[in-house]
Design a protein around this motif. Sequence first.
Motif, PDB file in Angstrom:
ATOM      1  N   SER A  10      37.549  45.850  43.506  1.00  0.00           N
ATOM      2  CA  SER A  10      37.172  44.577  44.110  1.00  0.00           C
ATOM      3  C   SER A  10      35.694  44.322  43.868  1.00  0.00           C
ATOM      4  O   SER A  10      34.854  45.116  44.298  1.00  0.00           O
ATOM      5  CB  SER A  10      37.462  44.603  45.612  1.00  0.00           C
ATOM      6  N   LYS A  11      35.393  43.232  43.177  1.00  0.00           N
ATOM      7  CA  LYS A  11      33.991  42.898  42.921  1.00  0.00           C
ATOM      8  C   LYS A  11      33.399  42.073  44.068  1.00  0.00           C
ATOM      9  O   LYS A  11      32.256  42.249  44.444  1.00  0.00           O
ATOM     10  CB  LYS A  11      33.858  42.133  41.612  1.00  0.00           C
ATOM     11  N   VAL A  39      38.002  52.478  42.515  1.00  0.00           N
ATOM     12  CA  VAL A  39      37.684  53.066  41.215  1.00  0.00           C
ATOM     13  C   VAL A  39      36.217  52.814  40.904  1.00  0.00           C
ATOM     14  O   VAL A  39      35.597  51.915  41.467  1.00  0.00           O
ATOM     15  CB  VAL A  39      38.581  52.491  40.095  1.00  0.00           C
ATOM     16  N   GLU A  40      35.678  53.611  39.996  1.00  0.00           N
ATOM     17  CA  GLU A  40      34.290  53.420  39.579  1.00  0.00           C
ATOM     18  C   GLU A  40      34.173  52.135  38.777  1.00  0.00           C
ATOM     19  O   GLU A  40      35.072  51.773  38.033  1.00  0.00           O
ATOM     20  CB  GLU A  40      33.824  54.601  38.738  1.00  0.00           C
ATOM     21  N   SER A  41      33.033  51.458  38.928  1.00  0.00           N
ATOM     22  CA  SER A  41      32.807  50.208  38.215  1.00  0.00           C
ATOM     23  C   SER A  41      31.707  50.379  37.187  1.00  0.00           C
ATOM     24  O   SER A  41      30.726  51.071  37.413  1.00  0.00           O
ATOM     25  CB  SER A  41      32.409  49.102  39.193  1.00  0.00           C
ATOM     26  N   ASP A  42      31.889  49.710  36.058  1.00  0.00           N
ATOM     27  CA  ASP A  42      30.842  49.669  35.042  1.00  0.00           C
ATOM     28  C   ASP A  42      30.292  48.248  34.892  1.00  0.00           C
ATOM     29  O   ASP A  42      29.526  47.964  33.987  1.00  0.00           O
ATOM     30  CB  ASP A  42      31.368  50.155  33.694  1.00  0.00           C
ATOM     31  N   LEU A  43      30.691  47.378  35.792  1.00  0.00           N
ATOM     32  CA  LEU A  43      30.293  45.981  35.686  1.00  0.00           C
ATOM     33  C   LEU A  43      28.935  45.748  36.338  1.00  0.00           C
ATOM     34  O   LEU A  43      28.671  46.254  37.426  1.00  0.00           O
ATOM     35  CB  LEU A  43      31.348  45.079  36.340  1.00  0.00           C
ATOM     36  N   ASP A  44      28.097  44.971  35.680  1.00  0.00           N
ATOM     37  CA  ASP A  44      26.793  44.627  36.246  1.00  0.00           C
ATOM     38  C   ASP A  44      26.974  43.836  37.537  1.00  0.00           C
ATOM     39  O   ASP A  44      27.832  42.958  37.618  1.00  0.00           O
ATOM     40  CB  ASP A  44      25.989  43.777  35.257  1.00  0.00           C
ATOM     41  N   GLY A  45      26.199  44.161  38.529  1.00  0.00           N
ATOM     42  CA  GLY A  45      26.229  43.428  39.788  1.00  0.00           C
ATOM     43  C   GLY A  45      27.351  43.838  40.719  1.00  0.00           C
ATOM     44  O   GLY A  45      27.525  43.236  41.778  1.00  0.00           O
ATOM     45  N   ALA A  46      28.131  44.835  40.352  1.00  0.00           N
ATOM     46  CA  ALA A  46      29.213  45.283  41.233  1.00  0.00           C
ATOM     47  C   ALA A  46      28.606  45.969  42.458  1.00  0.00           C
ATOM     48  O   ALA A  46      27.658  46.739  42.341  1.00  0.00           O
ATOM     49  CB  ALA A  46      30.136  46.247  40.503  1.00  0.00           C
ATOM     50  N   HIS A 156      46.511  36.611  46.449  1.00  0.00           N
ATOM     51  CA  HIS A 156      45.628  35.779  47.275  1.00  0.00           C
ATOM     52  C   HIS A 156      44.833  34.867  46.364  1.00  0.00           C
ATOM     53  O   HIS A 156      44.191  35.319  45.416  1.00  0.00           O
ATOM     54  CB  HIS A 156      44.680  36.657  48.100  1.00  0.00           C
ATOM     55  N   TRP A 157      44.899  33.563  46.641  1.00  0.00           N
ATOM     56  CA  TRP A 157      44.115  32.575  45.916  1.00  0.00           C
ATOM     57  C   TRP A 157      42.773  32.447  46.627  1.00  0.00           C
ATOM     58  O   TRP A 157      42.702  32.055  47.786  1.00  0.00           O
ATOM     59  CB  TRP A 157      44.850  31.244  45.879  1.00  0.00           C
ATOM     60  N   THR A 158      41.695  32.807  45.940  1.00  0.00           N
ATOM     61  CA  THR A 158      40.369  32.874  46.554  1.00  0.00           C
ATOM     62  C   THR A 158      39.572  31.579  46.426  1.00  0.00           C
ATOM     63  O   THR A 158      38.516  31.475  47.026  1.00  0.00           O
ATOM     64  CB  THR A 158      39.534  33.998  45.902  1.00  0.00           C
ATOM     65  N   GLU A 159      40.037  30.626  45.646  1.00  0.00           N
ATOM     66  CA  GLU A 159      39.319  29.422  45.214  1.00  0.00           C
ATOM     67  C   GLU A 159      38.207  29.812  44.243  1.00  0.00           C
ATOM     68  O   GLU A 159      37.874  30.991  44.091  1.00  0.00           O
ATOM     69  CB  GLU A 159      38.766  28.612  46.382  1.00  0.00           C
ATOM     70  N   PHE A 160      37.640  28.826  43.590  1.00  0.00           N
ATOM     71  CA  PHE A 160      36.713  29.071  42.486  1.00  0.00           C
ATOM     72  C   PHE A 160      35.514  29.919  42.873  1.00  0.00           C
ATOM     73  O   PHE A 160      35.090  30.788  42.125  1.00  0.00           O
ATOM     74  CB  PHE A 160      36.252  27.743  41.879  1.00  0.00           C
ATOM     75  N   GLU A 161      34.946  29.705  44.044  1.00  0.00           N
ATOM     76  CA  GLU A 161      33.762  30.465  44.473  1.00  0.00           C
ATOM     77  C   GLU A 161      34.131  31.778  45.173  1.00  0.00           C
ATOM     78  O   GLU A 161      33.261  32.466  45.692  1.00  0.00           O
ATOM     79  CB  GLU A 161      32.894  29.613  45.408  1.00  0.00           C
ATOM     80  N   SER A 162      35.405  32.102  45.190  1.00  0.00           N
ATOM     81  CA  SER A 162      35.916  33.351  45.789  1.00  0.00           C
ATOM     82  C   SER A 162      35.583  33.491  47.269  1.00  0.00           C
ATOM     83  O   SER A 162      35.368  34.594  47.773  1.00  0.00           O
ATOM     84  CB  SER A 162      35.388  34.572  45.022  1.00  0.00           C
ATOM     85  N   ASN A 163      35.559  32.377  47.996  1.00  0.00           N
ATOM     86  CA  ASN A 163      35.214  32.457  49.414  1.00  0.00           C
ATOM     87  C   ASN A 163      36.316  31.929  50.338  1.00  0.00           C
ATOM     88  O   ASN A 163      36.085  31.751  51.516  1.00  0.00           O
ATOM     89  CB  ASN A 163      33.891  31.730  49.688  1.00  0.00           C
ATOM     90  N   ARG A 164      37.522  31.687  49.818  1.00  0.00           N
ATOM     91  CA  ARG A 164      38.623  31.236  50.657  1.00  0.00           C
ATOM     92  C   ARG A 164      39.227  32.442  51.374  1.00  0.00           C
ATOM     93  O   ARG A 164      39.529  33.459  50.769  1.00  0.00           O
ATOM     94  CB  ARG A 164      39.692  30.563  49.802  1.00  0.00           C
ATOM     95  N   ALA A 165      39.380  32.310  52.671  1.00  0.00           N
ATOM     96  CA  ALA A 165      39.951  33.391  53.484  1.00  0.00           C
ATOM     97  C   ALA A 165      41.440  33.570  53.176  1.00  0.00           C
ATOM     98  O   ALA A 165      42.122  32.630  52.744  1.00  0.00           O
ATOM     99  CB  ALA A 165      39.761  33.085  54.969  1.00  0.00           C
TER     100      ALA A 165
END
Length: 191
Positions: A10-11, A39-46, A156-165
């Motif tokens: 989960s980012k 799991v371990e992340s290799d993504l920037d900003g995670a 789960h649909w989070t909406e574009f900004e990923s802030n939908r509950a």
Amino acid sequence: MSQVLIVYYSKRGNTQKMARLIARGVESVDGCHAIIRTVESDLDGAPEPQDPIVSEQDMKDCAALILGSPCYFGNMASPLKRFIDSTGNLWFSGAMEGKPAGVFTTGSSLHGGQETTLINMMIPLMHYGMIMVGLPYSEKSLLYTTSGGSPYGATHWTEFESNRAIDSNEKQLCIAQGKRTAQLASKLKEN
């Protein structure tokens, strides 16, 4: 005690929230206990992980497995895929054969590939020899959801900004998926 392992990436925290709801469903079944891992992340900003990193031993010890990931172009996130790709020993030894398994995902657009993400996560689980657990339409939230949910697994649909509950139907489907997977794990343990 049957341990149901929930492994997620989960980012932005939405998939993690789903993992916790699924764990509630697992814990509602007598004799079942949810183990949440990431799991371990290799993504920037995670963000720093809030849960322990999954190990191969966690996989061997579980009675059932539920995988979760955000939907990236109709597929699971690379950190989760990288972990799965590192588990050839589990496949070769047959350590996961006959265990129940399920999948769940989050996505920022309604038609952004959530179902293909679920199916793509199922493929390595079937290669392990696991028993796939979906959500039947007796789960009424599948009939009424206007956002997330699929017979292949909770979404789960989070909406574009990923802030939908997470809404009430999505929440119910998460809990139902955890409960259903735990019930099957418990029944299989009895035999």
